[in-house]
Design a protein around this motif. Structure first.
Motif, PDB file in Angstrom:
ATOM      1  N   PHE A 241       0.860  -1.186   0.000  1.00 28.65           N
ATOM      2  CA  PHE A 241       0.000   0.000   0.000  1.00 28.65           C
ATOM      3  C   PHE A 241       0.893   1.232   0.000  1.00 28.65           C
ATOM      4  CE2 PHE A 241      -3.123   2.995   1.866  1.00 28.65           C
ATOM      5  CZ  PHE A 241      -4.155   2.780   0.976  1.00 28.65           C
ATOM      6  N   ILE A 242       1.085   1.815  -1.200  1.00 29.89           N
ATOM      7  CA  ILE A 242       1.974   2.955  -1.351  1.00 29.89           C
ATOM      8  C   ILE A 242       1.587   3.682  -2.631  1.00 29.89           C
ATOM      9  CG2 ILE A 242       3.732   1.687  -2.664  1.00 29.89           C
ATOM     10  CD1 ILE A 242       5.871   3.292  -1.186  1.00 29.89           C
ATOM     11  N   ASP A 243       1.960   4.940  -2.725  1.00 31.17           N
ATOM     12  CA  ASP A 243       1.745   5.696  -3.950  1.00 31.17           C
ATOM     13  C   ASP A 243       2.621   5.112  -5.056  1.00 31.17           C
ATOM     14  OD1 ASP A 243       2.014   7.676  -6.037  1.00 31.17           O
ATOM     15  OD2 ASP A 243       1.140   9.123  -4.657  1.00 31.17           O
ATOM     16  N   PRO A 244       2.043   4.640  -6.165  1.00 32.64           N
ATOM     17  CA  PRO A 244       2.867   4.029  -7.221  1.00 32.64           C
ATOM     18  C   PRO A 244       3.918   4.974  -7.783  1.00 32.64           C
ATOM     19  CG  PRO A 244       0.526   3.575  -7.579  1.00 32.64           C
ATOM     20  CD  PRO A 244       0.605   4.582  -6.481  1.00 32.64           C
ATOM     21  N   GLY A 245       3.556   6.258  -7.928  1.00 33.18           N
ATOM     22  CA  GLY A 245       4.527   7.221  -8.432  1.00 33.18           C
ATOM     23  C   GLY A 245       5.701   7.401  -7.497  1.00 33.18           C
ATOM     24  N   GLN A 246       5.422   7.427  -6.188  1.00 34.36           N
ATOM     25  CA  GLN A 246       6.506   7.577  -5.232  1.00 34.36           C
ATOM     26  C   GLN A 246       7.379   6.334  -5.191  1.00 34.36           C
ATOM     27  OE1 GLN A 246       4.906   8.785  -1.431  1.00 34.36           O
ATOM     28  NE2 GLN A 246       4.557  10.881  -2.122  1.00 34.36           N
ATOM     29  N   LEU A 247       6.775   5.137  -5.297  1.00 35.70           N
ATOM     30  CA  LEU A 247       7.582   3.924  -5.344  1.00 35.70           C
ATOM     31  C   LEU A 247       8.453   3.905  -6.596  1.00 35.70           C
ATOM     32  CD1 LEU A 247       8.369   1.240  -4.125  1.00 35.70           C
ATOM     33  CD2 LEU A 247       6.405   0.189  -5.253  1.00 35.70           C
ATOM     34  N   GLN A 248       7.910   4.392  -7.731  1.00 43.92           N
ATOM     35  CA  GLN A 248       8.716   4.476  -8.940  1.00 43.92           C
ATOM     36  C   GLN A 248       9.858   5.472  -8.760  1.00 43.92           C
ATOM     37  OE1 GLN A 248       6.617   5.673 -12.508  1.00 43.92           O
ATOM     38  NE2 GLN A 248       8.005   4.496 -13.776  1.00 43.92           N
ATOM     39  N   GLN A 249       9.605   6.552  -8.020  1.00 47.87           N
ATOM     40  CA  GLN A 249      10.662   7.506  -7.731  1.00 47.87           C
ATOM     41  C   GLN A 249      11.754   6.875  -6.886  1.00 47.87           C
ATOM     42  OE1 GLN A 249       9.264  11.001  -5.707  1.00 47.87           O
ATOM     43  NE2 GLN A 249      11.187  12.105  -5.945  1.00 47.87           N
ATOM     44  N   VAL A 250      11.357   6.035  -5.917  1.00 44.99           N
ATOM     45  CA  VAL A 250      12.339   5.320  -5.092  1.00 44.99           C
ATOM     46  C   VAL A 250      13.217   4.427  -5.966  1.00 44.99           C
ATOM     47  CG1 VAL A 250      12.586   3.521  -3.345  1.00 44.99           C
ATOM     48  CG2 VAL A 250      10.980   5.393  -2.968  1.00 44.99           C
ATOM     49  N   VAL A 251      12.571   3.607  -6.800  1.00 44.01           N
ATOM     50  CA  VAL A 251      13.322   2.681  -7.642  1.00 44.01           C
ATOM     51  C   VAL A 251      14.228   3.430  -8.609  1.00 44.01           C
ATOM     52  CG1 VAL A 251      13.106   0.865  -9.383  1.00 44.01           C
ATOM     53  CG2 VAL A 251      11.550   0.904  -7.428  1.00 44.01           C
ATOM     54  N   MET A 252      13.712   4.519  -9.202  1.00 46.81           N
ATOM     55  CA  MET A 252      14.501   5.262 -10.181  1.00 46.81           C
ATOM     56  C   MET A 252      15.721   5.897  -9.545  1.00 46.81           C
ATOM     57  SD  MET A 252      13.191   8.179 -12.880  1.00 46.81           S
ATOM     58  CE  MET A 252      12.061   6.994 -13.609  1.00 46.81           C
ATOM     59  N   ASN A 253      15.567   6.496  -8.369  1.00 48.49           N
ATOM     60  CA  ASN A 253      16.705   7.122  -7.695  1.00 48.49           C
ATOM     61  C   ASN A 253      17.780   6.096  -7.359  1.00 48.49           C
ATOM     62  OD1 ASN A 253      15.988   9.836  -7.667  1.00 48.49           O
ATOM     63  ND2 ASN A 253      14.742   9.633  -5.817  1.00 48.49           N
ATOM     64  N   THR A 314      22.567  16.504  -6.307  1.00 54.11           N
ATOM     65  CA  THR A 314      22.202  17.457  -5.255  1.00 54.11           C
ATOM     66  C   THR A 314      22.316  16.854  -3.861  1.00 54.11           C
ATOM     67  OG1 THR A 314      19.874  16.823  -5.371  1.00 54.11           O
ATOM     68  CG2 THR A 314      20.609  18.581  -6.842  1.00 54.11           C
ATOM     69  N   GLY A 315      22.404  15.545  -3.760  1.00 56.29           N
ATOM     70  CA  GLY A 315      22.465  14.912  -2.450  1.00 56.29           C
ATOM     71  C   GLY A 315      21.112  14.734  -1.794  1.00 56.29           C
ATOM     72  N   LEU A 316      20.033  14.903  -2.564  1.00 56.30           N
ATOM     73  CA  LEU A 316      18.691  14.766  -2.007  1.00 56.30           C
ATOM     74  C   LEU A 316      18.023  13.455  -2.385  1.00 56.30           C
ATOM     75  CD1 LEU A 316      17.290  18.361  -2.553  1.00 56.30           C
ATOM     76  CD2 LEU A 316      17.797  17.281  -0.372  1.00 56.30           C
ATOM     77  N   GLY A 317      18.591  12.712  -3.341  1.00 54.52           N
ATOM     78  CA  GLY A 317      17.917  11.515  -3.855  1.00 54.52           C
ATOM     79  C   GLY A 317      17.624  10.487  -2.782  1.00 54.52           C
ATOM     80  N   LEU A 318      18.649  10.060  -2.059  1.00 57.33           N
ATOM     81  CA  LEU A 318      18.441   9.032  -1.034  1.00 57.33           C
ATOM     82  C   LEU A 318      17.672   9.580   0.160  1.00 57.33           C
ATOM     83  CD1 LEU A 318      21.774   6.991  -1.061  1.00 57.33           C
ATOM     84  CD2 LEU A 318      19.544   6.362  -2.001  1.00 57.33           C
ATOM     85  N   SER A 319      17.771  10.869   0.427  1.00 61.03           N
ATOM     86  CA  SER A 319      16.959  11.457   1.501  1.00 61.03           C
ATOM     87  C   SER A 319      15.480  11.366   1.153  1.00 61.03           C
ATOM     88  CB  SER A 319      17.357  12.917   1.724  1.00 61.03           C
ATOM     89  OG  SER A 319      18.711  13.018   2.110  1.00 61.03           O
ATOM     90  N   ILE A 320      15.148  11.655  -0.099  1.00 64.86           N
ATOM     91  CA  ILE A 320      13.750  11.545  -0.545  1.00 64.86           C
ATOM     92  C   ILE A 320      13.304  10.086  -0.500  1.00 64.86           C
ATOM     93  CG2 ILE A 320      12.231  11.860  -2.527  1.00 64.86           C
ATOM     94  CD1 ILE A 320      13.958  14.290  -3.288  1.00 64.86           C
ATOM     95  N   VAL A 321      14.183   9.179  -0.943  1.00 64.82           N
ATOM     96  CA  VAL A 321      13.873   7.743  -0.900  1.00 64.82           C
ATOM     97  C   VAL A 321      13.582   7.318   0.530  1.00 64.82           C
ATOM     98  CG1 VAL A 321      14.888   5.451  -1.165  1.00 64.82           C
ATOM     99  CG2 VAL A 321      15.103   7.134  -2.998  1.00 64.82           C
ATOM    100  N   HIS A 322      14.446   7.731   1.463  1.00 64.52           N
ATOM    101  CA  HIS A 322      14.262   7.361   2.869  1.00 64.52           C
ATOM    102  C   HIS A 322      12.926   7.875   3.396  1.00 64.52           C
ATOM    103  CE1 HIS A 322      14.829   7.624   7.249  1.00 64.52           C
ATOM    104  NE2 HIS A 322      15.629   6.581   7.108  1.00 64.52           N
ATOM    105  N   GLY A 323      12.582   9.121   3.046  1.00 63.53           N
ATOM    106  CA  GLY A 323      11.312   9.682   3.515  1.00 63.53           C
ATOM    107  C   GLY A 323      10.109   8.942   2.961  1.00 63.53           C
ATOM    108  N   ILE A 324      10.143   8.609   1.667  1.00 62.94           N
ATOM    109  CA  ILE A 324       9.014   7.892   1.057  1.00 62.94           C
ATOM    110  C   ILE A 324       8.837   6.524   1.700  1.00 62.94           C
ATOM    111  CG2 ILE A 324       8.208   6.814  -1.076  1.00 62.94           C
ATOM    112  CD1 ILE A 324       9.543   9.124  -2.606  1.00 62.94           C
ATOM    113  N   THR A 326       9.911   5.333   4.680  1.00 65.68           N
ATOM    114  CA  THR A 326       9.515   5.357   6.093  1.00 65.68           C
ATOM    115  C   THR A 326       8.066   5.811   6.251  1.00 65.68           C
ATOM    116  OG1 THR A 326      10.513   7.567   6.271  1.00 65.68           O
ATOM    117  CG2 THR A 326      11.845   5.679   6.965  1.00 65.68           C
ATOM    118  N   ARG A 327       7.620   6.739   5.412  1.00 64.25           N
ATOM    119  CA  ARG A 327       6.217   7.167   5.510  1.00 64.25           C
ATOM    120  C   ARG A 327       5.267   6.043   5.109  1.00 64.25           C
ATOM    121  NH1 ARG A 327       8.261  11.904   3.195  1.00 64.25           N
ATOM    122  NH2 ARG A 327       7.360  11.424   1.143  1.00 64.25           N
ATOM    123  N   ALA A 328       5.724   5.134   4.288  1.00 61.98           N
ATOM    124  CA  ALA A 328       4.902   3.983   3.905  1.00 61.98           C
ATOM    125  C   ALA A 328       4.992   2.849   4.915  1.00 61.98           C
ATOM    126  CB  ALA A 328       5.328   3.477   2.522  1.00 61.98           C
ATOM    127  N   GLY A 329       5.681   3.074   6.038  1.00 58.04           N
ATOM    128  CA  GLY A 329       5.802   2.047   7.071  1.00 58.04           C
ATOM    129  C   GLY A 329       6.883   1.031   6.798  1.00 58.04           C
TER     130      GLY A 329
END
Length: 361
Positions: A241-253, A314-324, A326-329
């Protein structure tokens, strides 16, 4: 009636005395032998009783000193033998109890260490989450403050560049302004994503479908031409149960970072696994790059931290991945060495599992 003489009739006393003497000697001999036999029997019987008791006493002293390998010899089936057998059973029970207590102590120690490690990890994650939340709030404010003037700069610089002929002396400077403004715009977008300003729409999502879709978008790019892509998908993968776009962003990063680490040549492995006991779906992305330096490993999820060259990230890719994640549990893990890096994303099963996807997606 006159006494005319005396007639003496009798027997000799010596034979009777000899008989009496013989009888007394025989009696004394029999009595003495009986006494000796009684003494010997008494000694033997006493030793047979006392010796096991002495052994038990010595064994008890050694047991009290901590040696539970003691046994008492059981030589008879009488009361003392039964006592000795009971003593041996008691020692065996004590030994078993001690071994069990030592095993429990060892197990308890292991569990205490495991729970302590889990507690330290949870505290570290909480500190990380709080730090990221604080940075997210600051980033959101900074991004909003920068976004409007940056848009104006980009707009007017683009208009000026369009009006400036290619041979003009300002053309190069305006082109640099536009490119750097676009780069700043990308950074601001990353800040807004990191600060959780982007709305999400969680839904039942097939992780395997997202992996394939992301690879389909990236595989035709030039940087993938010398990359061998390997898929290792587990069958019957549950949905998450997660936003598909955000999961795709995780995989892409993560995939783009892996390809950058391999510098255009190597093997990229995408894998999935089902952890039934933990009720988690595990996504693994492995590369054969140079790995992450040990001193940089604790910092890879920090905002603006990067091991890439200046201008390449920019150094934000893995930070965004971590946030997505953890917010999905879920949770994210990293294993690295000189032979490559593996990033593992674990997401919980969807509470209402729909159709399951097989190896073919």
């Amino acid at each position: 009636g006159a006494i005319i003489g005396i007639l003496g009739v009798g027997m000799q006393e010596a034979p009777y005395l000899a008989v009496r003497t013989n009888m007394m000697v025989t009696f004394l001999g029999v009595a003495g032998g009986g006494v000796v036999i009684v003494i010997v029997l008494t000694f033997l019987i006493t030793r047979s009783i006392i010796r096991p008791l002495e052994e038990m006493a010595r064994a008890t002293e050694r047991i009290a000193a901590g040696n539970l390998d003691q046994r008492v010899h059981v030589g008879a089936r009488d009361e003392v033998g039964l006592l000795a057998a009971s003593f041996n059973q008691m020692v065996e029970a004590l030994r078993g109890a001690r071994e069990e207590s030592e095993q429990w102590a060892h197990t308890l120690g292991e569990r205490v260490r495991e729970r302590t490690a889990e507690l330290v990890a949870v505290q570290s994650q909480m500190a990380q989450a709080e730090r990221l939340a604080s940075l997210g709030r600051v980033a959101a404010g900074v991004a909003h403050e920068i976004n409007n003037p940056l848009g104006g700069i980009l707009t007017f610089a683009s208009l000026a560049l369009e009006d400036c002929p290619p041979g003009h002396e300002l053309h190069g400077s305006l082109d640099v302004i536009v490119k750097q403004s676009l780069r700043c715009r990308d950074i601001v977008k990353g800040l807004l994503a990191f600060s959780r300003q982007s709305p999400s729409s969680p839904s039942l999502t097939s992780p395997q479908t997202i992996l394939d879709a992301t690879l389909h978008l990236l595989e035709n790019q030039a940087l993938f031409h010398n990359i061998e892509v390997v898929r290792r998908y587990a069958p019957g993968l549950p949905q998450v149960f997660i936003d598909p776009g955000q999961l795709q962003q995780v995989v892409m990063n993560v995939v783009l970072n892996a390809v950058d680490a391999m510098e255009g040549k190597g093997r990229l492995v995408l894998s999935t696994a089902v952890k039934r006991e933990a009720r988690e779906v595990e996504l693994g992305i492995s590369d054969t790059g140079k790995g992450i330096p040990p001193e940089a490993l604790p910092l890879i999820f920090e905002p603006f931290f990067t091991t890439k060259e200046v201008g390449r990230g920019t150094g934000l890719g893995l930070s965004i991945v971590h946030g997505i994640v953890t917010r999905a549990g879920g949770k994210i893990g990293v294993e690295t060495s000189g032979a490559g890096t593996t990033i593992t994303v674990s997401l919980p099963f969807a509470e209402l599992e729909g159709t399951r996807t097989g190896a073919g997606g």
